[in-house]
Write a protein that holds these residues in place. Sequence first.
Motif, PDB file in Angstrom:
ATOM      1  N   ALA A   1     -16.984  -0.615   2.216  1.00  0.00           N
ATOM      2  CA  ALA A   1     -15.850  -1.538   2.297  1.00  0.00           C
ATOM      3  C   ALA A   1     -14.896  -1.130   3.413  1.00  0.00           C
ATOM      4  N   LEU A   2     -14.624   0.164   3.533  1.00  0.00           N
ATOM      5  CA  LEU A   2     -13.705   0.645   4.569  1.00  0.00           C
ATOM      6  C   LEU A   2     -14.272   0.386   5.962  1.00  0.00           C
ATOM      7  N   VAL A   3     -15.531   0.762   6.161  1.00  0.00           N
ATOM      8  CA  VAL A   3     -16.159   0.572   7.476  1.00  0.00           C
ATOM      9  C   VAL A   3     -16.321  -0.913   7.780  1.00  0.00           C
ATOM     10  N   GLY A   4     -16.771  -1.681   6.786  1.00  0.00           N
ATOM     11  CA  GLY A   4     -16.975  -3.113   7.007  1.00  0.00           C
ATOM     12  C   GLY A   4     -15.687  -3.833   7.331  1.00  0.00           C
TER      13      GLY A   4
ATOM     14  N   SER B   1     -20.037  -7.690  17.980  1.00  0.00           N
ATOM     15  CA  SER B   1     -20.711  -8.782  17.289  1.00  0.00           C
ATOM     16  C   SER B   1     -22.235  -8.739  17.458  1.00  0.00           C
ATOM     17  N   PRO B   2     -22.763  -8.593  18.688  1.00  0.00           N
ATOM     18  CA  PRO B   2     -24.224  -8.464  18.819  1.00  0.00           C
ATOM     19  C   PRO B   2     -24.773  -7.212  18.135  1.00  0.00           C
ATOM     20  N   LEU B   3     -24.011  -6.116  18.205  1.00  0.00           N
ATOM     21  CA  LEU B   3     -24.465  -4.880  17.570  1.00  0.00           C
ATOM     22  C   LEU B   3     -24.582  -5.052  16.058  1.00  0.00           C
ATOM     23  N   LEU B   4     -23.585  -5.667  15.453  1.00  0.00           N
ATOM     24  CA  LEU B   4     -23.625  -5.904  14.001  1.00  0.00           C
ATOM     25  C   LEU B   4     -24.771  -6.833  13.629  1.00  0.00           C
ATOM     26  N   ALA B   5     -25.026  -7.826  14.485  1.00  0.00           N
ATOM     27  CA  ALA B   5     -26.117  -8.756  14.208  1.00  0.00           C
ATOM     28  C   ALA B   5     -27.461  -8.039  14.188  1.00  0.00           C
TER      29      ALA B   5
ATOM     30  N   ALA C   1     -19.268  -6.438   7.286  1.00  0.00           N
ATOM     31  CA  ALA C   1     -18.566  -6.594   8.566  1.00  0.00           C
ATOM     32  C   ALA C   1     -18.828  -7.975   9.173  1.00  0.00           C
ATOM     33  N   ARG C   2     -20.075  -8.438   9.129  1.00  0.00           N
ATOM     34  CA  ARG C   2     -20.393  -9.754   9.696  1.00  0.00           C
ATOM     35  C   ARG C   2     -19.690 -10.862   8.923  1.00  0.00           C
TER      36      ARG C   2
ATOM     37  N   GLU D   1     -16.004 -10.668   9.762  1.00  0.00           N
ATOM     38  CA  GLU D   1     -15.812 -11.141  11.135  1.00  0.00           C
ATOM     39  C   GLU D   1     -15.754 -12.664  11.174  1.00  0.00           C
ATOM     40  N   GLN D   2     -16.687 -13.302  10.461  1.00  0.00           N
ATOM     41  CA  GLN D   2     -16.699 -14.757  10.446  1.00  0.00           C
ATOM     42  C   GLN D   2     -15.443 -15.315   9.787  1.00  0.00           C
ATOM     43  N   ARG D   3     -15.001 -14.658   8.716  1.00  0.00           N
ATOM     44  CA  ARG D   3     -13.786 -15.117   8.034  1.00  0.00           C
ATOM     45  C   ARG D   3     -12.570 -14.963   8.940  1.00  0.00           C
ATOM     46  N   ALA D   4     -12.519 -13.886   9.715  1.00  0.00           N
ATOM     47  CA  ALA D   4     -11.399 -13.697  10.635  1.00  0.00           C
ATOM     48  C   ALA D   4     -11.387 -14.770  11.720  1.00  0.00           C
ATOM     49  N   LYS D   5     -12.570 -15.166  12.173  1.00  0.00           N
ATOM     50  CA  LYS D   5     -12.644 -16.189  13.209  1.00  0.00           C
ATOM     51  C   LYS D   5     -12.277 -17.573  12.672  1.00  0.00           C
ATOM     52  N   GLU D   6     -12.346 -17.746  11.351  1.00  0.00           N
ATOM     53  CA  GLU D   6     -12.006 -19.043  10.764  1.00  0.00           C
ATOM     54  C   GLU D   6     -10.505 -19.239  10.581  1.00  0.00           C
ATOM     55  N   ILE D   7      -9.716 -18.179  10.792  1.00  0.00           N
ATOM     56  CA  ILE D   7      -8.256 -18.332  10.709  1.00  0.00           C
ATOM     57  C   ILE D   7      -7.803 -19.289  11.799  1.00  0.00           C
TER      58      ILE D   7
END
Length: 271
Positions: A90-93, A111-115, A153-154, A157-163
Amino acid sequence: MRFINRVPNRGVRLLLAMLPLVLLLVIYAAGSAARLSENPDDKLLPSFAQMVDAMRHMAFEQDERTGDYLMLSDTLASLQRLGLGLGLAALVGLCLGVAAGAFPLLGAPLSPLLAVVSVIPPLAILPILFIAFGLDELSKVMLIAIGVAPLLARDLEQRAKEIPQEVMVKAQTLGANSWTIVLRVVLPPLFSRLLVSLRLMLGAAWLFLISAEAISATAGLGYRIFLLRRYMAMDVILPYVVWITLLAWLSDAALKHLNRWWFPWSEGAKA
């Protein structure tokens, strides 16, 4: 009224929820009785009485060799590994999700690395973890963390981009700097989403835990199941599987209520 519009009331919903479980128990009881009538020593489908007696021994009688209550010690060992692994994930993600989703400059490499990392089967690198971290607790915790963190994390990340971008612009117009925007605008919805994502990842986390314990452990629910399979001790294995399922369900319910308690607005948005 169309069938798609029929909504059961609370009593009917509870009855429908219990019906599959009752059917499974009836089918199992019938199959067990049939096999034991042909062979009283059959171990594949033990009776409920046999399982209760076996679990009484595992849960309430001290082991002659170690003096421990085996079921309690196994449960505590597994929950400790699971809690540490999920906490680290949870902390790292969260950190990676915020970095990749809120900062375009960091998201370009992350983003590509996480994918790529998120599609690596965690069990495939289990031997590497044993070599790198040894056969003790750290390798098991790291397997859970590595298996869960990239997916968390992915998702974050998507949730952050939806703000909405308008919210970010308004915050900057009011004088907020980058870290203030992260703390006041980005993190609140991500904390709620983190709890939801952890609920979705509980099944995978238990899978990683049981797999690691089956290979290298001296205590734990997975260790006990794979130890007793040598003796076909289904009267212990089956209750252990039910106990793991119950623990996973309780963990899911705890995260759900925690999310509702800390972030009541998230439930309100759904309503």
